[in-house]
Write an enzyme that holds these catalytic residues in place. Structure first.
Site, short mmCIF file in Angstrom:
data_model
loop_
_atom_site.label_atom_id
_atom_site.label_comp_id
_atom_site.label_asym_id
_atom_site.label_seq_id
_atom_site.Cartn_x
_atom_site.Cartn_y
_atom_site.Cartn_z
N LYS A 172 0.81 -1.22 0.00
CA LYS A 172 0.00 0.00 0.00
C LYS A 172 0.85 1.27 0.00
CE LYS A 172 -4.26 -1.69 2.18
NZ LYS A 172 -3.96 -3.09 2.38
N LYS A 223 -2.93 0.68 8.98
CA LYS A 223 -3.14 -0.37 7.98
C LYS A 223 -1.84 -1.10 7.68
CE LYS A 223 -6.73 2.12 5.37
NZ LYS A 223 -7.09 2.63 4.02
N GLY A 229 -8.44 -7.47 2.63
CA GLY A 229 -9.55 -8.14 3.30
C GLY A 229 -9.76 -7.70 4.74
N GLY A 230 -9.27 -6.49 5.09
CA GLY A 230 -9.46 -6.00 6.45
C GLY A 230 -8.43 -6.50 7.44
N HIS A 233 -17.18 3.29 0.73
CA HIS A 233 -16.19 2.51 0.00
C HIS A 233 -16.74 2.32 -1.42
CE1 HIS A 233 -13.41 -1.26 -0.07
NE2 HIS A 233 -13.63 -0.82 -1.29
N HIS A 277 -14.74 -4.64 8.04
CA HIS A 277 -14.01 -4.43 6.79
C HIS A 277 -14.27 -5.53 5.76
CE1 HIS A 277 -12.02 -1.32 9.05
NE2 HIS A 277 -11.50 -2.20 9.87
N GLU A 303 -9.91 1.01 -5.74
CA GLU A 303 -10.79 1.27 -4.61
C GLU A 303 -10.53 2.66 -4.05
OE1 GLU A 303 -10.86 -1.82 -1.73
OE2 GLU A 303 -11.28 -3.38 -3.20
N ARG A 317 -6.89 -8.05 -9.79
CA ARG A 317 -7.57 -9.31 -10.11
C ARG A 317 -9.04 -9.02 -10.33
NH1 ARG A 317 -10.29 -9.92 -5.30
NH2 ARG A 317 -9.21 -9.20 -3.43
#
Length: 644
Positions: free
Chosen positions: A116, A158, A164-165, A208, A234, A274, A296
């Site tokens: 990220k 994060k 996936g949270g 989101h 999440h 996102e 993906r």
């Protein structure tokens, strides 16, 4: 041209990809673990290859075995699905090095978006808006704490390698920061073998919203957006397209930003950009920020397919085979509205505890598209995600599509395991959701009402008792039975006892806690106090009544009734899994609700807590061990029964 495709995934994912590939005349090879030898994706495939044990690390994450399976079966391409190895750049490189086509982006593109912090730096360079925060390499605790103060609380911590949270924690004040940082790092270290984090400003009333993009390696287009704001911890629950209450100006700006992101890394194939969006007021062109890119196909891609009228897997196969993008941006049009709800084997009334079991019954109404990897008779195992299906609808507008979703969920029938159907129906029926007032905190705000256990009516109890008695299965006449006098007996439902008085094979009076319910069969339909009986499924001593709030009733077997013991003195494992941590030792004093251990199962963590205050008297397992369901894990000192 692709002639034989190996699908490096399982369940619903593999079945979805297989449906498109086989419709194009492409032969499909399935891979399977010990736990999936009889799975639906194996049954549907043209060929199937066993690749290892039930654990994903022994099978679906073994890239070497998957590539060898492709070579041995003569496949010329591998589709990774979504999850497992789909975003592993080393796997992509190994596939191409073996002379096979990888249906997806290049390893370099995946690497560019894999962490990220690096992805955000790349997006800033490309002119894509990014949430204010710290994305640096220095992971010193004091520095991170100082950066959080500069950004201003609340902040989100994060994992840089997250998804996936996992590895994500909210620190609302400086006092919470150290504990939340430690927690995020521990989870990230377990999930990704990387405990580096980044710090970002937490957006008030966040939405989101993600944009579906598609590229051919040189240029990209966007296929509009999906709103994925309905989340729990999440994890996405219900997705829709297009996003409600979004202006054309914001839609255009967000789509353009997503295309910039894709073209900055020379993206090829299907991907999702996102964004976190400020939903505290009307959406603004300067009120959205890049969050991450999923390199993906996404679980929720069917809602985009519905509004665009295309097959994204078909596009993936065409572009992977060297064909150009099937459409230009100006040719992409959106029509109507679509929803997708994720149907899981989980108990919403018990903290969404994942469930296992054999599906004795599974049907979907014609008004929905059901993407599923299971059928009646299949088993939900503890080894993988407990998803049963994705329930998808498409209507001319949002109101019509939402009505279809509510009706479709209520008409979906699952027996053999507990599900979240009632929770999904309640969520879809909520006033805020109907008005399009969605944000990532909506479920948390209404959690108690959304997860309340349904309360059976006297008619429900009467129907369950009548079904378990066998009377409802009798057809009367020559195949029924004749009575010279009313026959009365009681049916034990565990928490309730219903007294049945059978006057004749098509007329029964039911006494439910003193309240009389009249049951009559008119033709082939039973009615209770005039109301049509609910659809039902009977399996042995278990009956499931379907509808907006499905309910299951079990008739206890007297032979199985044994003493429940002291009750509250022993903590049992709720399901099979990995016992990751034990927080107590023999002799420790604990209070009710104290954390005792953490069990990892079905891709989730489950904290086991003390059922009462007391002293730990025994620990029956060790950290790091695999445990079965229902075994004694930790015991408290026995409470002596009161003396007379």
């Amino acid at each position: 041209m692709i002639t034989k495709l190996l699908i490096a995934n399982r369940g619903e994912i593999a079945c979805r990809i297989m449906a498109t590939a086989q419709s194009r005349g492409i032969a499909c090879v399935a891979v399977y673990s010990d736990a999936d030898a009889q799975a639906r994706h194996v049954r549907l495939a043209d060929q199937a290859v066993h690749i290892g044990g039930a654990s994903p690390t022994d099978s679906y994450l073994r890239g070497d075995r998957i590539i060898q399976a492709a070579q041995n079966t003569g496949a010329d391409a591998i589709h990774p699905g979504y999850g497992f190895l789909s975003e592993n750049p080393d796997f992509v490189d190994a596939v191409t090095a073996a002379g096979l086509i990888f249906v997806g982006p290049s390893g370099d593109a995946i690497r560019a978006m894999g962490l990220k912090d690096r992805a955000k730096a790349l997006m800033i360079k490309a002119g894509v808006p990014v949430v204010p925060g710290y994305h640096g390499a220095d992971q010193n605790d004091d520095l991170l704490r100082d950066e959080a103060t500069k950004i201003g609380y609340p902040v989100m911590i994060k994992a840089v390698a997250g998804g996936g949270g996992k590895g994500m924690r909210l620190a609302e004040t400086a006092l919470e920061f150290d504990d939340q940082l430690a927690s995020a790092r521990a989870e990230s270290r377990t999930a990704f073998c990387n405990d580096a984090v980044l710090i970002e400003k937490f957006v008030t009333a966040p939405r989101h919203i993600e944009v579906q993009i598609f590229g051919d390696g040189t240029q990209a287009i966007h296929l509009f957006e999906r709103d994925c704001s309905l989340q729990r911890r999440h994890q996405k629950v219900i997705e829709e397209a297009p996003a409600p209450r979004m202006s054309d100006a914001v839609r255009s700006a967000m789509g353009a930003a997503a295309v910039k992101a894709a073209e900055a890394i020379g993206y090829s194939g299907a991907g999702t950009v996102e964004f976190i969006v400020d939903g505290s007021g009307p959406l603004r062109t300067d009120g959205f920020w890049f969050m991450e890119m999923n390199t993906r196909l996404q679980v929720e891609h069917p809602v985009t397919e519905a509004i665009i009228g295309i097959d994204l897997v078909d596009w993936q196969l065409r572009v992977a085979a060297g064909e150009p993008l099937p459409m230009r941006q100006e040719d992409v049009k959106s029509q109507g509205h679509a929803f997708e709800a994720r149907l899981y084997a989980e108990d919403a009334t018990q903290g969404f505890l994942p469930a296992i079991g054999r599906l004795t019954h599974l049907t979907f109404p014609d008004i929905v598209r059901a993407d599923t990897g299971v059928e009646a008779g299949d088993e939900i195992t503890p080894h993988y995600d407990p998803m049963i299906a994705k329930v998808i609808v498409h209507g001319p507008d949002r109101a019509a599509a939402l009505a279809m979703l509510i009706n479709g969920l209520a008409a979906t029938q699952v027996a053999g395991t507990v599900t979240n159907l009632g929770f999904l129906t309640a969520l879809a029926s909520g006033a805020d959701f109907a008005a399009g007032h969605v944000d990532t905190g909506l479920i948390a705000r209404h959690l108690d009402s959304l997860t309340a256990a349904p309360v059976p009516t006297p008619a429900d109890l009467a129907q369950a008792a009548l079904a378990l008695s066998g009377v409802m299965a009798r057809q009367g006449g020559a195949t029924g039975f004749a009575l010279h006098a009313p026959l009365t007996w009681s049916i034990d439902l565990g928490d309730s006892t219903v007294l049945l008085t059978v006057h004749k094979s098509d007329h029964v009076t039911c006494d439910v806690a003193g309240q009389a319910v009249d049951a009559q069969r008119l033709g082939n339909i039973w009615r209770f106090d005039g109301q049509k009986a609910r659809p039902q499924h009977l399996s042995g001593r278990v009956v499931t009544l379907f509808g907006a709030a499905p309910m299951t009733f079990t008739q206890p077997d007297p032979l199985d009734r044994i003493s429940a013991g002291q009750g509250g003195d022993t903590v049992l494992t709720p399901m099979p899994g990995l016992l990751r941590d034990i927080f107590v030792a023999v002799g420790d004093d604990v209070q009710e609700g104290d954390r005792l251990a953490v069990l990892e199962a079905m891709k989730m963590e489950h904290v086991l807590c003390a059922p009462r205050a007391g002293k730990i008297s025994a620990i029956h397992a060790v950290s790091g061990s695999q445990v079965q369901a229902g075994i004694a894990l930790i015991s408290l000192e026995v409470i002596d029964a009161p003396k007379d």
